[in-house]
Design a protein around this motif. Structure first.
Motif, short mmCIF file in Angstrom:
data_model
loop_
_atom_site.label_atom_id
_atom_site.label_comp_id
_atom_site.label_asym_id
_atom_site.label_seq_id
_atom_site.Cartn_x
_atom_site.Cartn_y
_atom_site.Cartn_z
N ARG A 1 9.74 5.86 -3.09
CA ARG A 1 10.03 4.46 -3.42
C ARG A 1 10.26 3.64 -2.16
O ARG A 1 9.76 2.52 -2.02
CB ARG A 1 11.27 4.39 -4.34
CG ARG A 1 11.05 4.96 -5.72
CD ARG A 1 12.22 4.63 -6.66
NE ARG A 1 13.49 5.16 -6.18
CZ ARG A 1 13.93 6.40 -6.42
NH1 ARG A 1 13.20 7.23 -7.14
NH2 ARG A 1 15.11 6.78 -5.98
N GLU A 2 11.00 4.22 -1.23
CA GLU A 2 11.31 3.48 0.00
C GLU A 2 10.06 3.29 0.87
O GLU A 2 9.84 2.19 1.40
CB GLU A 2 12.40 4.22 0.79
CG GLU A 2 13.76 4.01 0.15
CD GLU A 2 14.79 5.05 0.62
OE1 GLU A 2 14.56 5.71 1.65
OE2 GLU A 2 15.83 5.19 -0.07
N HIS B 1 5.86 -0.06 3.17
CA HIS B 1 4.45 -0.30 3.40
C HIS B 1 4.05 -1.68 2.88
O HIS B 1 3.32 -2.43 3.55
CB HIS B 1 3.63 0.79 2.71
CG HIS B 1 2.15 0.57 2.79
ND1 HIS B 1 1.42 0.79 3.93
CD2 HIS B 1 1.27 0.10 1.87
CE1 HIS B 1 0.16 0.48 3.71
NE2 HIS B 1 0.04 0.06 2.47
N ALA B 2 4.52 -2.01 1.68
CA ALA B 2 4.18 -3.31 1.07
C ALA B 2 4.74 -4.45 1.93
O ALA B 2 4.05 -5.45 2.17
CB ALA B 2 4.73 -3.38 -0.35
N ASP B 3 5.96 -4.29 2.43
CA ASP B 3 6.56 -5.34 3.27
C ASP B 3 5.77 -5.52 4.56
O ASP B 3 5.52 -6.64 5.00
CB ASP B 3 8.01 -4.96 3.62
CG ASP B 3 8.94 -5.15 2.42
OD1 ASP B 3 8.54 -5.85 1.46
OD2 ASP B 3 10.06 -4.60 2.43
N ALA C 1 6.92 3.23 -0.09
CA ALA C 1 5.97 2.30 -0.73
C ALA C 1 6.42 0.86 -0.49
O ALA C 1 5.62 -0.03 -0.22
CB ALA C 1 5.86 2.60 -2.22
N MET C 2 7.72 0.65 -0.60
CA MET C 2 8.26 -0.71 -0.39
C MET C 2 8.09 -1.12 1.07
O MET C 2 7.68 -2.26 1.36
CB MET C 2 9.74 -0.71 -0.80
CG MET C 2 10.31 -2.07 -1.10
SD MET C 2 9.55 -2.88 -2.53
CE MET C 2 8.79 -4.29 -1.74
#
Lengths: 334, 95
Positions: A316-317, A322-324, A319-320
Protein backbone atom coordinates in the motif's frame (compact mmCIF):
# COMPACT_ATOMS: atom_id res chain seq x y z
CA UNK A 1 -22.39 -13.09 2.45
CA UNK A 2 -23.54 -13.17 5.75
CA UNK A 3 -25.46 -10.84 7.93
CA UNK A 4 -26.80 -11.95 11.20
CA UNK A 5 -29.15 -9.86 13.23
CA UNK A 6 -26.96 -6.89 13.87
CA UNK A 7 -29.05 -5.29 16.53
CA UNK A 8 -27.41 -7.19 19.34
CA UNK A 9 -27.49 -5.19 22.56
CA UNK A 10 -23.76 -5.57 23.33
CA UNK A 11 -22.87 -4.14 20.00
CA UNK A 12 -24.49 -0.82 20.50
CA UNK A 13 -22.88 0.90 23.45
CA UNK A 14 -23.37 4.31 21.85
CA UNK A 15 -26.94 3.53 20.92
CA UNK A 16 -29.51 6.07 21.90
CA UNK A 17 -32.97 6.93 20.70
CA UNK A 18 -32.92 9.50 17.90
CA UNK A 19 -32.91 12.97 19.32
CA UNK A 20 -35.89 14.96 18.12
CA UNK A 21 -34.13 18.08 19.31
CA UNK A 22 -31.63 17.80 16.47
CA UNK A 23 -34.00 19.60 14.17
CA UNK A 24 -37.73 18.96 14.38
CA UNK A 25 -38.50 20.19 10.86
CA UNK A 26 -35.81 18.05 9.24
CA UNK A 27 -36.80 15.12 11.40
CA UNK A 28 -40.40 15.44 10.21
CA UNK A 29 -39.24 15.54 6.60
CA UNK A 30 -37.02 12.49 7.18
CA UNK A 31 -39.88 10.56 8.85
CA UNK A 32 -42.24 11.42 6.00
CA UNK A 33 -39.72 10.16 3.46
CA UNK A 34 -39.31 6.88 5.34
CA UNK A 35 -43.08 6.48 5.77
CA UNK A 36 -43.60 6.98 2.05
CA UNK A 37 -41.14 4.14 1.38
CA UNK A 38 -38.60 6.59 -0.04
CA UNK A 39 -34.83 6.36 0.08
CA UNK A 40 -32.35 8.40 2.08
CA UNK A 41 -29.24 9.33 0.11
CA UNK A 42 -25.75 10.14 1.44
CA UNK A 43 -25.94 13.91 1.68
CA UNK A 44 -29.55 14.07 2.89
CA UNK A 45 -30.10 15.10 6.48
CA UNK A 46 -30.55 12.10 8.75
CA UNK A 47 -30.79 11.66 12.51
CA UNK A 48 -27.39 10.94 14.03
CA UNK A 49 -28.63 7.67 15.54
CA UNK A 50 -29.81 6.48 12.10
CA UNK A 51 -26.39 7.26 10.67
CA UNK A 52 -24.59 5.49 13.51
CA UNK A 53 -26.83 2.43 13.27
CA UNK A 54 -26.15 2.19 9.54
CA UNK A 55 -22.39 2.64 9.90
CA UNK A 56 -22.40 -0.14 12.50
CA UNK A 57 -24.63 -2.50 10.53
CA UNK A 58 -23.08 -1.97 7.09
CA UNK A 59 -19.51 -2.18 8.38
CA UNK A 60 -20.24 -5.31 10.43
CA UNK A 61 -21.76 -6.74 7.30
CA UNK A 62 -18.61 -5.83 5.34
CA UNK A 63 -16.34 -7.31 8.02
CA UNK A 64 -18.40 -10.52 7.86
CA UNK A 65 -17.76 -10.79 4.12
CA UNK A 66 -14.04 -10.27 4.54
CA UNK A 67 -13.66 -12.66 7.46
CA UNK A 68 -16.00 -15.02 5.60
CA UNK A 69 -13.30 -15.53 2.98
CA UNK A 70 -11.18 -17.40 5.54
CA UNK A 71 -13.11 -20.59 6.38
CA UNK A 72 -13.67 -21.45 2.72
CA UNK A 73 -10.34 -20.09 1.55
CA UNK A 74 -8.93 -22.81 3.78
CA UNK A 75 -10.05 -25.36 1.16
CA UNK A 76 -8.99 -23.70 -2.09
CA UNK A 77 -5.68 -25.56 -2.27
CA UNK A 78 -7.36 -28.86 -1.39
CA UNK A 79 -10.48 -28.75 -3.56
CA UNK A 80 -11.08 -32.23 -5.00
CA UNK A 81 -11.13 -31.25 -8.68
CA UNK A 82 -10.05 -28.36 -10.87
CA UNK A 83 -13.72 -27.53 -11.51
CA UNK A 84 -14.50 -27.29 -7.78
CA UNK A 85 -11.36 -25.26 -7.24
CA UNK A 86 -12.31 -22.73 -9.92
CA UNK A 87 -15.82 -22.46 -8.44
CA UNK A 88 -14.49 -21.99 -4.92
CA UNK A 89 -11.99 -19.35 -6.04
CA UNK A 90 -14.82 -17.44 -7.73
CA UNK A 91 -16.98 -17.70 -4.64
CA UNK A 92 -14.29 -16.53 -2.24
CA UNK A 93 -13.46 -13.68 -4.61
CA UNK A 94 -17.16 -12.73 -4.57
CA UNK A 95 -17.08 -12.54 -0.77
CA UNK A 96 -14.16 -10.14 -1.01
CA UNK A 97 -16.07 -8.12 -3.60
CA UNK A 98 -19.17 -8.04 -1.38
CA UNK A 99 -17.05 -6.71 1.47
CA UNK A 100 -15.77 -3.95 -0.80
CA UNK A 101 -19.25 -2.96 -2.05
CA UNK A 102 -20.33 -2.68 1.56
CA UNK A 103 -17.31 -0.74 2.81
CA UNK A 104 -17.96 1.70 -0.03
CA UNK A 105 -21.60 2.04 1.08
CA UNK A 106 -20.53 2.63 4.69
CA UNK A 107 -18.03 5.28 3.61
CA UNK A 108 -20.86 7.35 2.09
CA UNK A 109 -21.92 7.96 5.70
CA UNK A 110 -18.73 9.87 6.39
CA UNK A 111 -16.54 7.21 7.97
CA UNK A 112 -13.11 6.35 6.52
CA UNK A 113 -12.09 2.92 5.26
CA UNK A 114 -9.05 2.92 7.53
CA UNK A 115 -11.22 3.58 10.57
CA UNK A 116 -13.50 0.68 9.63
CA UNK A 117 -10.56 -1.64 9.09
CA UNK A 118 -9.06 -0.56 12.37
CA UNK A 119 -12.31 -1.34 14.19
CA UNK A 120 -12.19 -4.90 12.83
CA UNK A 121 -8.50 -5.51 13.48
CA UNK A 122 -8.61 -4.09 16.99
CA UNK A 123 -11.47 -6.44 17.84
CA UNK A 124 -13.91 -3.58 18.59
CA UNK A 125 -16.19 -4.39 15.66
CA UNK A 126 -18.21 -7.56 15.40
CA UNK A 127 -18.71 -9.83 12.41
CA UNK A 128 -21.05 -12.73 11.86
CA UNK A 129 -20.40 -15.40 14.49
CA UNK A 130 -20.81 -18.17 11.91
CA UNK A 131 -17.22 -17.65 10.73
CA UNK A 132 -15.79 -18.56 14.07
CA UNK A 133 -16.52 -22.22 13.37
CA UNK A 134 -13.83 -24.32 11.66
CA UNK A 135 -14.16 -25.96 8.22
CA UNK A 136 -13.05 -29.51 8.97
CA UNK A 137 -13.85 -31.35 5.74
CA UNK A 138 -14.53 -30.66 2.07
CA UNK A 139 -18.23 -31.21 2.78
CA UNK A 140 -18.14 -28.13 5.01
CA UNK A 141 -17.56 -26.01 1.91
CA UNK A 142 -20.73 -27.40 0.32
CA UNK A 143 -22.74 -27.03 3.52
CA UNK A 144 -21.60 -23.43 3.97
CA UNK A 145 -22.87 -22.65 0.47
CA UNK A 146 -26.17 -24.43 1.04
CA UNK A 147 -27.01 -23.47 4.64
CA UNK A 148 -24.89 -20.45 5.56
CA UNK A 149 -25.32 -18.66 2.25
CA UNK A 150 -28.94 -19.83 2.17
CA UNK A 151 -29.57 -18.21 5.54
CA UNK A 152 -27.68 -15.12 4.42
CA UNK A 153 -29.89 -14.79 1.34
CA UNK A 154 -33.03 -14.92 3.52
CA UNK A 155 -31.54 -12.17 5.67
CA UNK A 156 -30.37 -10.08 2.78
CA UNK A 157 -33.27 -10.01 0.36
CA UNK A 158 -35.28 -7.65 2.59
CA UNK A 159 -32.22 -5.37 2.81
CA UNK A 160 -32.49 -4.71 -0.93
CA UNK A 161 -35.41 -2.46 0.03
CA UNK A 162 -33.78 -0.86 3.03
CA UNK A 163 -34.24 2.88 3.37
CA UNK A 164 -30.59 3.85 2.85
CA UNK A 165 -29.97 4.05 -0.90
CA UNK A 166 -26.29 3.02 -1.12
CA UNK A 167 -26.85 0.03 1.19
CA UNK A 168 -29.94 -1.08 -0.72
CA UNK A 169 -28.10 -0.85 -4.05
CA UNK A 170 -25.11 -2.80 -2.74
CA UNK A 171 -27.50 -5.47 -1.50
CA UNK A 172 -29.21 -5.80 -4.89
CA UNK A 173 -25.83 -6.50 -6.46
CA UNK A 174 -24.88 -8.91 -3.68
CA UNK A 175 -28.14 -10.88 -3.74
CA UNK A 176 -27.77 -11.47 -7.48
CA UNK A 177 -24.38 -13.07 -6.88
CA UNK A 178 -25.35 -14.91 -3.73
CA UNK A 179 -27.65 -17.31 -5.49
CA UNK A 180 -24.62 -18.82 -7.25
CA UNK A 181 -23.06 -19.44 -3.83
CA UNK A 182 -26.00 -21.40 -2.53
CA UNK A 183 -26.50 -23.43 -5.69
CA UNK A 184 -22.85 -24.39 -6.09
CA UNK A 185 -22.87 -25.61 -2.48
CA UNK A 186 -25.93 -27.78 -2.98
CA UNK A 187 -24.49 -29.07 -6.24
CA UNK A 188 -21.23 -30.09 -4.54
CA UNK A 189 -23.18 -31.88 -1.81
CA UNK A 190 -25.41 -33.69 -4.31
CA UNK A 191 -22.32 -35.07 -5.96
CA UNK A 192 -20.87 -36.24 -2.66
CA UNK A 193 -24.17 -37.92 -1.77
CA UNK A 194 -23.94 -39.93 -4.98
CA UNK A 195 -20.49 -41.12 -3.94
CA UNK A 196 -19.29 -43.59 -1.35
CA UNK A 197 -20.73 -44.30 2.08
CA UNK A 198 -17.80 -42.39 3.61
CA UNK A 199 -18.62 -39.35 1.47
CA UNK A 200 -22.27 -39.45 2.53
CA UNK A 201 -21.18 -39.64 6.16
CA UNK A 202 -18.92 -36.67 5.62
CA UNK A 203 -21.89 -34.63 4.36
CA UNK A 204 -24.08 -35.68 7.27
CA UNK A 205 -21.32 -34.79 9.73
CA UNK A 206 -20.96 -31.34 8.19
CA UNK A 207 -24.74 -30.80 8.31
CA UNK A 208 -24.75 -31.85 11.96
CA UNK A 209 -22.15 -29.27 12.82
CA UNK A 210 -23.49 -26.34 10.71
CA UNK A 211 -27.27 -26.63 11.13
CA UNK A 212 -27.62 -24.94 14.52
CA UNK A 213 -25.07 -22.20 13.90
CA UNK A 214 -26.88 -21.48 10.60
CA UNK A 215 -30.24 -20.91 12.23
CA UNK A 216 -28.57 -18.79 14.90
CA UNK A 217 -27.51 -16.45 12.09
CA UNK A 218 -30.96 -14.88 12.20
CA UNK A 219 -30.11 -13.53 15.64
CA UNK A 220 -31.92 -13.61 18.98
CA UNK A 221 -35.65 -14.23 19.24
CA UNK A 222 -37.80 -11.17 18.57
CA UNK A 223 -38.70 -11.04 22.25
CA UNK A 224 -34.99 -10.59 23.13
CA UNK A 225 -34.07 -8.32 20.27
CA UNK A 226 -33.65 -4.79 21.57
CA UNK A 227 -33.37 -2.58 18.51
CA UNK A 228 -35.78 -4.31 16.15
CA UNK A 229 -38.51 -1.74 16.78
CA UNK A 230 -36.38 1.27 15.95
CA UNK A 231 -34.76 -0.39 12.95
CA UNK A 232 -38.17 -1.35 11.59
CA UNK A 233 -39.35 2.23 12.03
CA UNK A 234 -36.34 3.38 10.03
CA UNK A 235 -36.91 0.93 7.23
CA UNK A 236 -33.58 -0.80 7.91
CA UNK A 237 -35.18 -4.00 9.09
CA UNK A 238 -38.20 -5.21 7.16
CA UNK A 239 -38.83 -8.72 8.50
CA UNK A 240 -38.25 -9.94 12.07
CA UNK A 241 -35.54 -12.42 13.09
CA UNK A 242 -38.04 -15.13 14.01
CA UNK A 243 -40.04 -14.75 10.79
CA UNK A 244 -36.91 -15.01 8.67
CA UNK A 245 -35.66 -18.01 10.64
CA UNK A 246 -38.99 -19.79 10.19
CA UNK A 247 -38.98 -19.05 6.48
CA UNK A 248 -35.48 -20.49 6.17
CA UNK A 249 -36.30 -23.65 8.11
CA UNK A 250 -39.49 -24.22 6.12
CA UNK A 251 -37.55 -23.93 2.87
CA UNK A 252 -34.61 -26.06 4.00
CA UNK A 253 -36.46 -29.17 5.19
CA UNK A 254 -37.46 -30.07 1.66
CA UNK A 255 -33.95 -29.44 0.36
CA UNK A 256 -32.52 -31.78 3.02
CA UNK A 257 -34.92 -34.50 1.85
CA UNK A 258 -33.80 -34.11 -1.76
CA UNK A 259 -30.21 -34.30 -0.63
CA UNK A 260 -30.88 -37.30 1.60
CA UNK A 261 -29.50 -35.88 4.85
CA UNK A 262 -31.10 -35.56 8.27
CA UNK A 263 -31.28 -32.18 9.94
CA UNK A 264 -30.00 -32.72 13.50
CA UNK A 265 -33.14 -31.66 15.37
CA UNK A 266 -35.43 -34.42 16.68
CA UNK A 267 -38.15 -31.84 17.39
CA UNK A 268 -38.29 -30.69 13.77
CA UNK A 269 -41.78 -31.53 12.51
CA UNK A 270 -44.57 -30.09 10.40
CA UNK A 271 -47.22 -28.24 12.38
CA UNK A 272 -50.42 -28.36 10.36
CA UNK A 273 -52.07 -25.73 12.51
CA UNK A 274 -49.30 -23.16 12.15
CA UNK A 275 -48.53 -24.12 8.57
CA UNK A 276 -44.83 -24.17 9.52
CA UNK A 277 -42.21 -26.54 10.85
CA UNK A 278 -41.76 -26.58 14.63
CA UNK A 279 -38.15 -26.83 15.76
CA UNK A 280 -36.14 -27.44 18.92
CA UNK A 281 -34.64 -25.00 21.37
CA UNK A 282 -31.67 -22.97 20.16
CA UNK A 283 -28.63 -22.93 22.43
CA UNK A 284 -28.30 -19.18 22.92
CA UNK A 285 -25.54 -19.62 25.43
CA UNK A 286 -23.35 -20.98 22.65
CA UNK A 287 -24.40 -18.13 20.37
CA UNK A 288 -23.44 -15.43 22.86
CA UNK A 289 -20.27 -17.22 23.69
CA UNK A 290 -19.17 -17.09 20.05
CA UNK A 291 -20.39 -13.52 19.55
CA UNK A 292 -18.41 -12.43 22.58
CA UNK A 293 -15.18 -13.86 21.28
CA UNK A 294 -15.03 -17.36 22.70
CA UNK A 295 -15.83 -19.44 19.60
CA UNK A 296 -13.41 -21.99 18.26
CA UNK A 297 -11.80 -19.72 15.69
CA UNK A 298 -12.28 -16.11 16.88
CA UNK A 299 -8.60 -15.70 17.69
CA UNK A 300 -7.40 -17.33 14.45
CA UNK A 301 -9.70 -15.27 12.26
CA UNK A 302 -8.55 -11.94 13.67
CA UNK A 303 -4.94 -13.04 13.62
CA UNK A 304 -5.28 -13.93 9.92
CA UNK A 305 -6.82 -10.55 9.11
CA UNK A 306 -4.15 -8.67 11.07
CA UNK A 307 -1.40 -10.60 9.31
CA UNK A 308 -2.91 -9.85 5.89
CA UNK A 309 -3.12 -6.15 6.79
CA UNK A 310 0.43 -5.97 8.15
CA UNK A 311 1.95 -8.01 5.34
CA UNK A 312 0.26 -5.78 2.76
CA UNK A 313 1.40 -2.52 4.35
CA UNK A 314 4.54 -2.16 2.22
CA UNK A 315 2.50 -2.69 -0.95
CA UNK A 316 0.00 0.00 0.00
CA UNK A 317 2.77 2.41 0.91
CA UNK A 318 4.87 1.70 -2.18
CA UNK A 319 1.89 2.09 -4.52
CA UNK A 320 1.00 5.42 -2.93
CA UNK A 321 4.62 6.63 -3.06
CA UNK A 322 4.83 5.64 -6.71
CA UNK A 323 1.58 7.46 -7.52
CA UNK A 324 2.79 10.60 -5.70
CA UNK A 325 6.11 10.55 -7.53
CA UNK A 326 4.43 10.06 -10.92
CA UNK A 327 2.07 12.96 -10.15
CA UNK A 328 4.99 15.24 -9.17
CA UNK A 329 6.88 14.32 -12.36
CA UNK A 330 3.84 14.99 -14.51
CA UNK A 331 3.44 18.37 -12.83
CA UNK A 332 7.10 19.25 -13.33
CA UNK A 333 6.93 18.29 -16.99
CA UNK A 334 3.82 20.40 -17.59
CA UNK B 1 6.13 7.85 8.12
CA UNK B 2 2.54 8.89 8.33
CA UNK B 3 0.41 6.43 6.46
CA UNK B 4 -1.90 7.83 3.83
CA UNK B 5 -5.16 6.19 2.83
CA UNK B 6 -5.50 5.46 -0.88
CA UNK B 7 -7.85 8.03 -2.46
CA UNK B 8 -11.45 7.17 -3.21
CA UNK B 9 -12.63 6.82 -6.81
CA UNK B 10 -16.21 6.66 -8.05
CA UNK B 11 -16.84 3.92 -10.60
CA UNK B 12 -19.16 4.14 -13.62
CA UNK B 13 -19.81 1.16 -15.85
CA UNK B 14 -21.34 0.99 -19.33
CA UNK B 15 -23.08 -2.37 -19.37
CA UNK B 16 -23.18 -2.53 -23.16
CA UNK B 17 -22.72 -0.22 -26.09
CA UNK B 18 -25.79 1.90 -26.63
CA UNK B 19 -26.30 2.52 -22.91
CA UNK B 20 -24.97 5.23 -20.61
CA UNK B 21 -22.24 4.69 -18.07
CA UNK B 22 -23.96 4.21 -14.74
CA UNK B 23 -22.58 4.80 -11.27
CA UNK B 24 -22.09 1.49 -9.49
CA UNK B 25 -19.95 2.16 -6.42
CA UNK B 26 -16.48 3.20 -5.42
CA UNK B 27 -12.99 1.84 -4.85
CA UNK B 28 -9.76 2.96 -3.20
CA UNK B 29 -6.68 3.13 -5.41
CA UNK B 30 -3.40 5.08 -5.45
CA UNK B 31 -3.74 6.24 -9.05
CA UNK B 32 -6.01 6.15 -12.11
CA UNK B 33 -4.46 3.06 -13.66
CA UNK B 34 -4.90 0.97 -10.53
CA UNK B 35 -8.36 2.45 -9.94
CA UNK B 36 -9.45 1.03 -13.31
CA UNK B 37 -7.88 -2.33 -12.50
CA UNK B 38 -9.52 -2.54 -9.08
CA UNK B 39 -12.87 -1.39 -10.47
CA UNK B 40 -12.68 -4.15 -13.08
CA UNK B 41 -12.04 -6.77 -10.39
CA UNK B 42 -14.70 -5.48 -8.00
CA UNK B 43 -17.53 -4.49 -10.33
CA UNK B 44 -17.26 -6.57 -13.51
CA UNK B 45 -16.61 -10.16 -12.42
CA UNK B 46 -19.54 -11.34 -14.55
CA UNK B 47 -19.18 -9.27 -17.70
CA UNK B 48 -21.31 -6.50 -16.25
CA UNK B 49 -19.56 -3.97 -18.42
CA UNK B 50 -17.78 -3.13 -21.66
CA UNK B 51 -16.32 0.17 -20.47
CA UNK B 52 -15.39 1.70 -17.11
CA UNK B 53 -14.94 5.30 -16.00
CA UNK B 54 -13.26 6.14 -12.72
CA UNK B 55 -13.32 9.63 -11.28
CA UNK B 56 -11.53 10.68 -8.14
CA UNK B 57 -14.36 11.25 -5.67
CA UNK B 58 -13.25 14.69 -4.54
CA UNK B 59 -13.33 15.91 -8.16
CA UNK B 60 -17.09 15.40 -8.32
CA UNK B 61 -19.15 18.51 -7.75
CA UNK B 62 -22.61 17.69 -6.45
CA UNK B 63 -25.70 19.79 -5.88
CA UNK B 64 -26.70 20.40 -2.28
CA UNK B 65 -29.65 18.24 -1.18
CA UNK B 66 -30.96 21.20 0.82
CA UNK B 67 -31.13 23.19 -2.41
CA UNK B 68 -33.55 20.67 -3.87
CA UNK B 69 -36.61 22.94 -3.64
CA UNK B 70 -35.08 25.93 -5.43
CA UNK B 71 -33.36 23.76 -8.03
CA UNK B 72 -36.07 21.34 -8.93
CA UNK B 73 -39.45 22.56 -7.69
CA UNK B 74 -39.81 25.29 -10.33
CA UNK B 75 -40.37 22.55 -12.91
CA UNK B 76 -43.21 21.06 -10.93
CA UNK B 77 -45.99 23.33 -12.19
CA UNK B 78 -44.82 23.34 -15.79
CA UNK B 79 -46.90 20.39 -16.75
CA UNK B 80 -47.31 21.77 -20.26
CA UNK B 81 -43.76 20.50 -20.89
CA UNK B 82 -45.12 16.97 -21.03
CA UNK B 83 -46.92 15.53 -24.05
CA UNK B 84 -49.68 14.14 -21.82
CA UNK B 85 -50.74 17.73 -20.99
CA UNK B 86 -52.39 17.97 -24.38
CA UNK B 87 -55.72 16.24 -24.83
CA UNK B 88 -56.32 15.86 -28.52
CA UNK B 89 -59.30 14.38 -30.34
CA UNK B 90 -59.34 10.58 -30.13
CA UNK B 91 -58.59 10.10 -33.82
CA UNK B 92 -55.25 11.90 -33.51
CA UNK B 93 -54.42 11.39 -29.82
CA UNK B 94 -51.52 9.06 -30.46
CA UNK B 95 -49.62 11.40 -32.68
Amino acid sequence: MYTQALDLPQQNPEGRPPSLAENPAWQAEFDAKIDAGGFIEPKDWMPEAYRKTLVRQISQHAHSEIVGMLPEGNWISRAPTLKRKAILLAKVQDEGGHGLYLYAAAETLGVSRDKLTDALLSGRAKYSSIFNYPTLSWADVGVIGWLVDGAAIMNQIPLCKCSYGPYARAMVRICKEESFHQRQGFDALLQLMQGTEAQREMVQDAVNRWWWPSIMMFGPHDSDSTHTGQNTRWGIKRISNDDLRQKFIDATVKQAEVLGVTLPDPELKWNEQRGHYDFGRIDWEEFWNVVNGHGQCNVDRLAARRKAWDDGAWVREAAMAHADKAARRAQAAA
Amino acid sequence: MERKEWPLWEVFVRSRNGLDHKHCGSVHAPDARLALQVARDVYTRRQEGVSIWVVQADHIVASDPDAKPELFDPAEDKIYRHPTFYKLPDEVNHM
